[in-house]
Design a protein around this motif. Sequence first.
Motif, PDB file in Angstrom:
ATOM      1  N   TRP A   1      12.623   5.175  -1.920  1.00  0.00           N
ATOM      2  CA  TRP A   1      11.772   5.990  -2.780  1.00  0.00           C
ATOM      3  C   TRP A   1      10.828   6.871  -1.967  1.00  0.00           C
ATOM      4  O   TRP A   1      10.397   7.921  -2.438  1.00  0.00           O
ATOM      5  N   LEU A   2      10.541   6.480  -0.758  1.00  0.00           N
ATOM      6  CA  LEU A   2       9.704   7.302   0.117  1.00  0.00           C
ATOM      7  C   LEU A   2      10.537   8.418   0.747  1.00  0.00           C
ATOM      8  O   LEU A   2      10.136   9.581   0.754  1.00  0.00           O
ATOM      9  N   GLU A   3      11.723   8.074   1.249  1.00  0.00           N
ATOM     10  CA  GLU A   3      12.573   9.094   1.863  1.00  0.00           C
ATOM     11  C   GLU A   3      12.956  10.176   0.857  1.00  0.00           C
ATOM     12  O   GLU A   3      13.041  11.354   1.210  1.00  0.00           O
ATOM     13  N   SER A   4      13.179   9.810  -0.408  1.00  0.00           N
ATOM     14  CA  SER A   4      13.557  10.812  -1.404  1.00  0.00           C
ATOM     15  C   SER A   4      12.448  11.835  -1.605  1.00  0.00           C
ATOM     16  O   SER A   4      12.715  13.031  -1.773  1.00  0.00           O
TER      17      SER A   4
ATOM     18  N   LEU B   1       9.774   6.325  11.746  1.00  0.00           N
ATOM     19  CA  LEU B   1      11.181   6.122  11.412  1.00  0.00           C
ATOM     20  C   LEU B   1      11.346   4.984  10.412  1.00  0.00           C
ATOM     21  O   LEU B   1      12.184   5.064   9.503  1.00  0.00           O
ATOM     22  N   ASN B   2      10.545   3.937  10.558  1.00  0.00           N
ATOM     23  CA  ASN B   2      10.609   2.837   9.600  1.00  0.00           C
ATOM     24  C   ASN B   2      10.234   3.290   8.195  1.00  0.00           C
ATOM     25  O   ASN B   2      10.745   2.759   7.197  1.00  0.00           O
ATOM     26  N   LEU B   3       9.333   4.263   8.084  1.00  0.00           N
ATOM     27  CA  LEU B   3       8.964   4.786   6.770  1.00  0.00           C
ATOM     28  C   LEU B   3      10.186   5.324   6.026  1.00  0.00           C
ATOM     29  O   LEU B   3      10.300   5.183   4.802  1.00  0.00           O
ATOM     30  N   LEU B   4      11.108   5.931   6.768  1.00  0.00           N
ATOM     31  CA  LEU B   4      12.287   6.526   6.139  1.00  0.00           C
ATOM     32  C   LEU B   4      13.297   5.488   5.659  1.00  0.00           C
ATOM     33  O   LEU B   4      14.278   5.841   5.006  1.00  0.00           O
ATOM     34  N   THR B   5      13.065   4.217   5.954  1.00  0.00           N
ATOM     35  CA  THR B   5      13.961   3.179   5.447  1.00  0.00           C
ATOM     36  C   THR B   5      13.615   2.787   4.011  1.00  0.00           C
ATOM     37  O   THR B   5      14.374   2.048   3.375  1.00  0.00           O
TER      38      THR B   5
ATOM     39  N   ALA C   1       0.827  -1.206   0.000  1.00  0.00           N
ATOM     40  CA  ALA C   1       0.000   0.000   0.000  1.00  0.00           C
ATOM     41  C   ALA C   1       0.861   1.256   0.000  1.00  0.00           C
ATOM     42  O   ALA C   1       0.532   2.262  -0.640  1.00  0.00           O
ATOM     43  N   LEU C   2       1.984   1.207   0.724  1.00  0.00           N
ATOM     44  CA  LEU C   2       2.931   2.325   0.712  1.00  0.00           C
ATOM     45  C   LEU C   2       3.427   2.592  -0.706  1.00  0.00           C
ATOM     46  O   LEU C   2       3.438   3.736  -1.177  1.00  0.00           O
ATOM     47  N   GLU C   3       3.864   1.550  -1.362  1.00  0.00           N
ATOM     48  CA  GLU C   3       4.432   1.693  -2.698  1.00  0.00           C
ATOM     49  C   GLU C   3       3.415   2.282  -3.672  1.00  0.00           C
ATOM     50  O   GLU C   3       3.723   3.207  -4.440  1.00  0.00           O
TER      51      GLU C   3
END
Length: 301
Positions: free
Chosen positions: A249-252, A242-246, A162-164
């Motif tokens: 493509w999301l952190e960018s 914090l896990n989201l930033l791992t 779902a994130l992707e």
Amino acid sequence: MAQSILGSSAVYKPEFPRSSAATSTISGSKLKFWEIEQTQLGFLSSCKINLPLRLKASREGLGLVQESKETKPNLISKSNDSFSEMRNRFLSFKKDKYLENLECYQELAQAQAPKFLVISCADSRVCPSYILGFQPGEAFVVRNVANLVPPFENGPCETNAALEFSVNDLQVENILVTGHSCCGGIRALMSMDDDDKNSSFIKNWVKVGKAAKSTTKANASNLSFDQQCKHCEKESINNSLLNLLTYPWLESRVAEGLLSLHGGYYDFVDCTYEKWTLDYQKNSQRQESVGYAIKNREFWS
């Protein structure tokens, strides 16, 4: 990336400042304050996707569903005729909402342009659209036990699928990880032995939050078990941020200012909601060992 934990816990007084004059940061048990900035969740910001249908759907989405006039939730009775009540609800929705806003719903059938990805618990008491008033087309919602986000290295699951999709295809502008009081998933996490080899699906899932549990045990060992669970409910939200930033493509997108990460906590005992935002810019200027900053902390009551 170091798995530092954002500040959130019930052991600090005040637990979440109600004043708009402070933001906070925690690494382990260390708490610091930063100047708060204006809240920018983006409810009314314009859609950046250059598709007429999506623009129109986004523009009109807020008015899709009229506010309910009921003063008391009409719960489905515990009988063998539950689907009869569900049928009546659907037909009422079709008559009073769908057909009254037919053009908007037909446009949403062609495309969606939600500004939010909401990661919420599967608990039946905490439906995010009901609590936060999201209308059709406004929020892409994924629900799992204890509203957890596993780190990138854990591999595929429905939550990061779902994130992707929501980040790369729908290009949502905000991710809101929202937890709640009396969470059974967090209670299961806090009840587990660290060396538990049980093959339970629940235990194998909630161990995603073991960093939050460790921090809770370190910082709140003097509290009752119930209070430790409440502490961990909030700590786990920040661990998920914090896990989201791992996810590269999301952190960018966060680094480019195209995506913001938010935490929220719904206490259904007294009906309050706490909201905060990960301050990525401050984090990028500091050493990881110092911790992570948050901003725009608010208390809605």
